[in-house]
Design an enzyme around this catalytic site. Structure first.
Site, PDB file in Angstrom:
ATOM      1  N   GLY A  70      19.285  -5.044  18.606  1.00  0.00           N
ATOM      2  CA  GLY A  70      20.031  -6.141  19.225  1.00  0.00           C
ATOM      3  C   GLY A  70      20.359  -5.847  20.664  1.00  0.00           C
ATOM      4  O   GLY A  70      20.009  -4.782  21.182  1.00  0.00           O
ATOM      5  N   GLU A  86      14.754  -8.817  21.420  1.00  0.00           N
ATOM      6  CA  GLU A  86      15.366  -7.488  21.248  1.00  0.00           C
ATOM      7  C   GLU A  86      14.724  -6.718  20.093  1.00  0.00           C
ATOM      8  O   GLU A  86      14.497  -5.515  20.193  1.00  0.00           O
ATOM      9  CB  GLU A  86      16.879  -7.613  21.015  1.00  0.00           C
ATOM     10  N   GLU A  90      12.848  -3.157  20.824  1.00  0.00           N
ATOM     11  CA  GLU A  90      13.408  -1.920  20.275  1.00  0.00           C
ATOM     12  C   GLU A  90      12.567  -1.303  19.164  1.00  0.00           C
ATOM     13  O   GLU A  90      12.764  -0.137  18.821  1.00  0.00           O
ATOM     14  CB  GLU A  90      14.837  -2.173  19.780  1.00  0.00           C
ATOM     15  N   GLU A 136      14.127   5.732  18.209  1.00  0.00           N
ATOM     16  CA  GLU A 136      13.410   5.769  16.947  1.00  0.00           C
ATOM     17  C   GLU A 136      13.689   4.477  16.200  1.00  0.00           C
ATOM     18  O   GLU A 136      14.774   3.926  16.318  1.00  0.00           O
ATOM     19  CB  GLU A 136      13.970   6.939  16.119  1.00  0.00           C
TER      20      GLU A 136
END
Ligand SMILES: [Zn+2]
Length: 167
Positions: A70, A86, A90, A136
């Site tokens: 997020g 997002e 990510e 990660e």
């Protein structure tokens, strides 16, 4: 107070009691510099095996801890677009059709008060990559996941699990 100088003219701001709160005020421009919670999004991304996607924080706040993917909504972006972006940035996971889980606030944090819109996103168990803001990314079974560093993210997982029980 977040603001010390006026963003229009650069003057030193005054603190005035306005509408029942202490607010920053520019005596030159005669404007009140309101401070509001920052709008952001979080994704409860679930794959076909009912595993949840978590990312490990690379930066503060909460560096090294696990959380939901997020971040902040950009100008010109809908919350749905923000959460899909997002999620991809990510983790490399492509999501679509986010479903609203709920809206919560995180107060007095690293960025001050943050308004967080939580979405449920069904995703495929694709290849994960390390994103810009995450060290990660990993899928976990709900019962075997690490604790999350942001209590508000735990709330969104609870909301998802309540939704599962309602079915
Ligand atoms: Zn000013």
């Amino acid at each position: 107070m977040k603001y010390h100088f006026c963003y229009q003219c650069g003057s030193l701001l005054e603190q005035r009691s306005i509408e029942g709160r202490w607010r920053s005020y520019c005596p030159v421009c005669k404007v009140i510099l309101y401070e509001n919670p920052l709008p952001s999004v979080a994704a409860v991304a679930i794959n076909e095996s009912n595993e949840i996607l978590l990312v490990k924080r690379k930066f503060e706040p909460g560096v090294g801890g696990w959380c939901l993917p997020g971040g902040f909504i950009e100008i010109g972006e809908t919350p749905e677009e923000a959460v899909v972006r997002e999620l991809y940035e990510e983790s490399g996971v492509v999501g679509n059709n986010p479903q609203l889980l709920g809206v919560r606030t995180h107060l007095n944090g690293f960025y001050g008060d943050v308004l967080i819109i939580g979405y449920l996103i069904q995703v495929e168990k694709t290849k994960l990559h390390e994103g810009d803001d995450a060290a990660e990314a990993c899928f976990f079974l709900a019962g075997q996941r690490p604790p999350l560093i942001f209590p508000v993210h735990e709330k969104f997982i609870e909301l998802w699990q309540q939704k599962v029980c309602e079915r």
